[in-house]
Design a protein around this motif. Structure first.
Motif: not given
Length: 230
Positions: A181-185, A218-221, A227-229
């Motif tokens: 579902r994650n199409h960002v990469p 790397t930046i996106t990750q 954001e999750s933390h």
């Protein structure tokens, strides 16, 4: 080594056989079209054994690419294998003399078979992983050699065979797009490649685009983790 172990590993790798023989055949033909004979096909599939990277290597050889370009391209194209290896550290522990070859032969398809938690009943895990790795490489070498021989012996027009690499990557892209579902990469990869193609031109865009993709991912990750933390 028990015959039952060999039989089981062979049956499990039949799906890989169909894919590797076909893709290896295309590689052998493409290599022949670039002026390299059957010994090159066999040697590359024996000692490089890198699937898509072997297709890329044909272009690098034909284009006279330097060692730095070849090394960087190889690292980026096969970077995913670093994660494969890390995930198999415990599984390959205490594999003895089989371990170096099992590490070398850890391709995408082989990983999908040896990474499962349960091996067939009655089989020692390291033996199973070794046999799967061995069978898969045999299929690839056989396909490569057959493709090279076909290019030499059969009077067939193979014009356009080089498109097989593009088709391979498009297939991988579509499969990954549909499976997550994650199409960002995927979007980052396409956008970065197009930008670098426009900026640097088609002769030298490959390395800059790969570097840009790695940086953006790397930046996106890191952003996602924050954001999750948070």
């Amino acid at each position: 080594m028990k015959k039952s172990a060999i039989h089981t590993a062979f049956l499990d790798t039949i799906p890989v056989l169909t894919g590797y023989v076909f893709l290896g055949f295309g590689f052998g033909i493409l290599l022949h079209q670039s002026g390299y004979g059957v010994l090159w096909a066999a040697a590359m599939s024996l000692f490089i054994y890198a699937g898509s990277m072997q297709y890329v290597a044909v272009s690098l050889l034909a284009g006279g690419a330097g060692l730095l370009t070849a090394a960087l391209t190889t690292v980026v194209v096969n970077a995913r294998h670093l994660f494969y290896g890390i995930s198999m550290v415990d599984a390959y522990k205490d594999a003895g003399r089989k371990k170096p070859y099992m590490i070398f032969a850890l391709t995408d398809e082989t990983y999908s078979l040896v990474s499962r938690n349960q091996v067939p009943e009655g089989m020692e895990r390291h033996t199973y992983c070794f046999l799967v790795s061995l069978f898969d490489q045999i299929y690839w070498v056989a396909g490569s050699v057959l493709g090279s021989l076909a290019g030499t012996l059969l009077p067939i027009n193979y014009e356009g065979i080089e498109f097989v690499l593009t088709a391979l990557f498009v297939t991988i892209f579509v499969e990954q797009w549909l499976s997550t579902r994650n199409h960002v990469p995927a979007v980052i990869g396409v956008a970065a490649t197009v930008v670098c193609l426009l900026v640097f031109g088609r002769d030298v865009f490959l390395i800059p685009s790969m570097v840009l993709i790695a940086v953006l991912l790397t930046i996106t990750q890191k952003t996602g983790r924050r954001e999750s933390h948070g």
